[in-house]
Design a protein around this motif. Structure first.
Motif, PDB file in Angstrom:
ATOM      1  N   ASP A 196      23.304 -10.395  22.255  1.00 29.62           N
ATOM      2  CA  ASP A 196      24.562 -11.119  22.376  1.00 29.62           C
ATOM      3  C   ASP A 196      24.280 -12.621  22.385  1.00 29.62           C
ATOM      4  OD1 ASP A 196      26.277  -8.905  22.439  1.00 29.62           O
ATOM      5  OD2 ASP A 196      25.946  -8.614  24.583  1.00 29.62           O
ATOM      6  N   TYR A 197      25.338 -13.396  22.206  1.00 25.71           N
ATOM      7  CA  TYR A 197      25.227 -14.855  22.173  1.00 25.71           C
ATOM      8  C   TYR A 197      24.544 -15.373  23.437  1.00 25.71           C
ATOM      9  CZ  TYR A 197      26.573 -19.753  22.243  1.00 25.71           C
ATOM     10  OH  TYR A 197      26.553 -21.120  22.309  1.00 25.71           O
ATOM     11  N   ASN A 198      23.513 -16.185  23.249  1.00 33.59           N
ATOM     12  CA  ASN A 198      22.810 -16.872  24.331  1.00 33.59           C
ATOM     13  C   ASN A 198      22.126 -15.908  25.309  1.00 33.59           C
ATOM     14  OD1 ASN A 198      21.911 -19.304  25.402  1.00 33.59           O
ATOM     15  ND2 ASN A 198      23.579 -19.411  26.870  1.00 33.59           N
ATOM     16  N   LYS A 199      21.818 -14.698  24.867  1.00 29.93           N
ATOM     17  CA  LYS A 199      21.176 -13.695  25.733  1.00 29.93           C
ATOM     18  C   LYS A 199      19.802 -13.336  25.184  1.00 29.93           C
ATOM     19  CE  LYS A 199      24.837 -13.056  28.344  1.00 29.93           C
ATOM     20  NZ  LYS A 199      24.911 -13.654  29.637  1.00 29.93           N
ATOM     21  N   SER A 200      18.914 -12.947  26.096  1.00 31.97           N
ATOM     22  CA  SER A 200      17.579 -12.514  25.680  1.00 31.97           C
ATOM     23  C   SER A 200      17.316 -11.059  26.055  1.00 31.97           C
ATOM     24  CB  SER A 200      16.505 -13.421  26.296  1.00 31.97           C
ATOM     25  OG  SER A 200      16.579 -13.394  27.697  1.00 31.97           O
ATOM     26  N   THR A 201      18.377 -10.339  26.419  1.00 38.51           N
ATOM     27  CA  THR A 201      18.283  -8.902  26.681  1.00 38.51           C
ATOM     28  C   THR A 201      18.954  -8.168  25.520  1.00 38.51           C
ATOM     29  OG1 THR A 201      18.439  -9.313  29.055  1.00 38.51           O
ATOM     30  CG2 THR A 201      18.876  -7.076  28.313  1.00 38.51           C
ATOM     31  N   SER A 239      20.481 -18.275   7.361  1.00 34.94           N
ATOM     32  CA  SER A 239      20.784 -17.498   6.160  1.00 34.94           C
ATOM     33  C   SER A 239      22.238 -17.030   6.084  1.00 34.94           C
ATOM     34  CB  SER A 239      19.853 -16.282   6.071  1.00 34.94           C
ATOM     35  OG  SER A 239      20.100 -15.392   7.146  1.00 34.94           O
ATOM     36  N   VAL A 240      23.027 -17.285   7.142  1.00 37.40           N
ATOM     37  CA  VAL A 240      24.430 -16.877   7.140  1.00 37.40           C
ATOM     38  C   VAL A 240      25.320 -18.093   7.380  1.00 37.40           C
ATOM     39  CG1 VAL A 240      23.879 -14.552   7.965  1.00 37.40           C
ATOM     40  CG2 VAL A 240      24.455 -16.332   9.613  1.00 37.40           C
ATOM     41  N   ALA A 241      26.597 -17.919   7.112  1.00 36.93           N
ATOM     42  CA  ALA A 241      27.548 -19.012   7.308  1.00 36.93           C
ATOM     43  C   ALA A 241      27.687 -19.316   8.795  1.00 36.93           C
ATOM     44  CB  ALA A 241      28.902 -18.635   6.719  1.00 36.93           C
ATOM     45  N   LYS A 242      27.414 -20.554   9.167  1.00 36.28           N
ATOM     46  CA  LYS A 242      27.434 -20.967  10.569  1.00 36.28           C
ATOM     47  C   LYS A 242      28.810 -20.787  11.194  1.00 36.28           C
ATOM     48  CE  LYS A 242      26.215 -24.934  13.455  1.00 36.28           C
ATOM     49  NZ  LYS A 242      25.679 -26.299  13.454  1.00 36.28           N
ATOM     50  N   GLU A 243      29.857 -20.940  10.389  1.00 38.09           N
ATOM     51  CA  GLU A 243      31.228 -20.859  10.921  1.00 38.09           C
ATOM     52  C   GLU A 243      31.729 -19.421  11.086  1.00 38.09           C
ATOM     53  OE1 GLU A 243      31.242 -21.348   6.503  1.00 38.09           O
ATOM     54  OE2 GLU A 243      30.349 -22.472   8.145  1.00 38.09           O
ATOM     55  N   SER A 244      30.966 -18.443  10.646  1.00 32.85           N
ATOM     56  CA  SER A 244      31.381 -17.041  10.735  1.00 32.85           C
ATOM     57  C   SER A 244      30.799 -16.382  11.978  1.00 32.85           C
ATOM     58  CB  SER A 244      30.922 -16.277   9.489  1.00 32.85           C
ATOM     59  OG  SER A 244      31.118 -14.891   9.674  1.00 32.85           O
ATOM     60  N   ALA A 245      31.670 -16.066  12.936  1.00 29.48           N
ATOM     61  CA  ALA A 245      31.214 -15.418  14.176  1.00 29.48           C
ATOM     62  C   ALA A 245      30.579 -14.066  13.888  1.00 29.48           C
ATOM     63  CB  ALA A 245      32.388 -15.259  15.146  1.00 29.48           C
ATOM     64  N   GLY A 246      31.140 -13.310  12.959  1.00 27.98           N
ATOM     65  CA  GLY A 246      30.602 -12.004  12.610  1.00 27.98           C
ATOM     66  C   GLY A 246      29.224 -12.106  11.990  1.00 27.98           C
ATOM     67  N   ALA A 247      29.038 -13.084  11.094  1.00 24.45           N
ATOM     68  CA  ALA A 247      27.735 -13.256  10.447  1.00 24.45           C
ATOM     69  C   ALA A 247      26.689 -13.727  11.448  1.00 24.45           C
ATOM     70  CB  ALA A 247      27.858 -14.251   9.299  1.00 24.45           C
ATOM     71  N   ARG A 248      27.087 -14.586  12.383  1.00 23.56           N
ATOM     72  CA  ARG A 248      26.125 -15.087  13.381  1.00 23.56           C
ATOM     73  C   ARG A 248      25.586 -13.957  14.258  1.00 23.56           C
ATOM     74  NH1 ARG A 248      29.996 -19.027  14.222  1.00 23.56           N
ATOM     75  NH2 ARG A 248      30.385 -18.199  16.311  1.00 23.56           N
ATOM     76  N   LYS A 249      26.390 -12.913  14.486  1.00 20.24           N
ATOM     77  CA  LYS A 249      25.911 -11.760  15.270  1.00 20.24           C
ATOM     78  C   LYS A 249      24.707 -11.096  14.610  1.00 20.24           C
ATOM     79  CE  LYS A 249      30.259 -10.394  17.436  1.00 20.24           C
ATOM     80  NZ  LYS A 249      31.265  -9.342  17.573  1.00 20.24           N
ATOM     81  N   LEU A 250      24.674 -11.136  13.276  1.00 25.62           N
ATOM     82  CA  LEU A 250      23.606 -10.468  12.535  1.00 25.62           C
ATOM     83  C   LEU A 250      22.271 -11.183  12.624  1.00 25.62           C
ATOM     84  CD1 LEU A 250      25.587  -9.499   9.313  1.00 25.62           C
ATOM     85  CD2 LEU A 250      25.036  -8.045  11.281  1.00 25.62           C
ATOM     86  N   VAL A 251      22.286 -12.477  12.965  1.00 27.91           N
ATOM     87  CA  VAL A 251      21.019 -13.220  13.034  1.00 27.91           C
ATOM     88  C   VAL A 251      20.518 -13.405  14.463  1.00 27.91           C
ATOM     89  CG1 VAL A 251      21.338 -14.361  10.823  1.00 27.91           C
ATOM     90  CG2 VAL A 251      22.173 -15.467  12.898  1.00 27.91           C
ATOM     91  N   ARG A 252      21.256 -12.937  15.447  1.00 34.45           N
ATOM     92  CA  ARG A 252      20.768 -12.943  16.837  1.00 34.45           C
ATOM     93  C   ARG A 252      19.973 -11.666  17.028  1.00 34.45           C
ATOM     94  NH1 ARG A 252      26.715 -13.661  18.594  1.00 34.45           N
ATOM     95  NH2 ARG A 252      27.088 -15.797  17.929  1.00 34.45           N
ATOM     96  N   ARG A 253      18.704 -11.707  16.631  1.00 32.11           N
ATOM     97  CA  ARG A 253      17.989 -10.446  16.528  1.00 32.11           C
ATOM     98  C   ARG A 253      16.487 -10.626  16.691  1.00 32.11           C
ATOM     99  NH1 ARG A 253      18.036 -12.733  11.688  1.00 32.11           N
ATOM    100  NH2 ARG A 253      16.669 -12.054  10.008  1.00 32.11           N
ATOM    101  N   HIS A 278      14.759 -14.301  16.596  1.00 32.36           N
ATOM    102  CA  HIS A 278      15.640 -15.184  15.814  1.00 32.36           C
ATOM    103  C   HIS A 278      16.837 -15.588  16.665  1.00 32.36           C
ATOM    104  CE1 HIS A 278      13.568 -13.907  12.088  1.00 32.36           C
ATOM    105  NE2 HIS A 278      13.566 -12.709  12.655  1.00 32.36           N
ATOM    106  N   ALA A 279      17.449 -16.692  16.305  1.00 32.44           N
ATOM    107  CA  ALA A 279      18.671 -17.161  16.968  1.00 32.44           C
ATOM    108  C   ALA A 279      19.625 -17.681  15.891  1.00 32.44           C
ATOM    109  CB  ALA A 279      18.342 -18.268  17.966  1.00 32.44           C
ATOM    110  N   ASP A 280      20.907 -17.810  16.263  1.00 33.11           N
ATOM    111  CA  ASP A 280      21.845 -18.400  15.300  1.00 33.11           C
ATOM    112  C   ASP A 280      21.729 -19.927  15.361  1.00 33.11           C
ATOM    113  OD1 ASP A 280      23.410 -19.358  17.437  1.00 33.11           O
ATOM    114  OD2 ASP A 280      24.726 -17.621  17.394  1.00 33.11           O
TER     115      ASP A 280
END
Length: 196
Positions: free
Chosen positions: A97-102, A176-190, A131-133
């Protein structure tokens, strides 16, 4: 009546969407989405190699089943090599999740997959790449990506994988994803993995 309906909804929940209610599921949140399970929610793996039979069958059809003694490496690739490629190409992932390391509860199957691979291949080692957004400062995101990779490493070490086989890599921001897309940012928090 509302309470009874609420209790019924909870009792029949199927968090991992495998068709087996959580109350009866013996592998909750551990099976890859869309893979066939038995009536107890367990992934079907008749040969016990850690790869669901359905995925194994797909790879055999797509790449050709490995045949002992075959010299044709272009079509006959071992299952182990296919799994390694699957991991190294980023298909095995753990999300945050956003700003989480668990890791999120529903994405720990990536860790389970790597754990099975490492247990079945005792000489293999793996890079754990965090990785992070792009939201926030780059230095903070670099640190967050490192924390995510270390969290996954800690889980694998608790499962008795030796630390010498686990290399943490801070991948930092993934642009690699659009910074303004909340859905796309979820994919790079990994966290992704690279088998060596």
């Amino acid at each position: 009546m509302k309470q009874r309906v609420g209790d019924l909804e909870v009792a029949t929940a199927d968090t991992d969407k495998d068709g087996v209610m959580d109350s009866l599921d013996q592998e909750p949140n551990s099976s890859p989405t869309g893979v066939a399970v038995d009536s107890h929610g367990r992934v079907i793996d008749k040969n016990g190699n850690g790869v669901p039979d359905e995925l194994e069958s797909y790879f055999d059809k797509k790449y050709g089943e490995a045949k002992p003694g075959s010299n044709n490496n272009t079509t006959n690739v071992s299952n182990n090599e296919l799994i390694k490629n699957l991991i190294n190409e980023g298909y095995v992932t753990t999300y945050f999740d956003y700003n989480k390391s668990t890791p999120t509860n529903v994405s720990t199957e990536g860790i389970d997959f790597i754990l099975t691979y490492l247990r079945n291949n005792p000489t293999a080692s793996v890079d754990i790449i965090g990785h992070a957004d792009e939201l926030g400062k780059s230095a903070y995101n670099e640190n967050l990506s490192n924390k995510r990779a270390n969290a996954v490493k800690a889980i694998l070490m608790k499962a008795k994988i030796d630390a010498s086989r686990l290399n943490v890599v801070a991948g930092g921001e993934d642009a690699s994803v659009a910074k303004e897309s909340a859905g796309a940012r979820k994919l790079v928090r990994r966290v992704t993995f690279r088998v060596k």
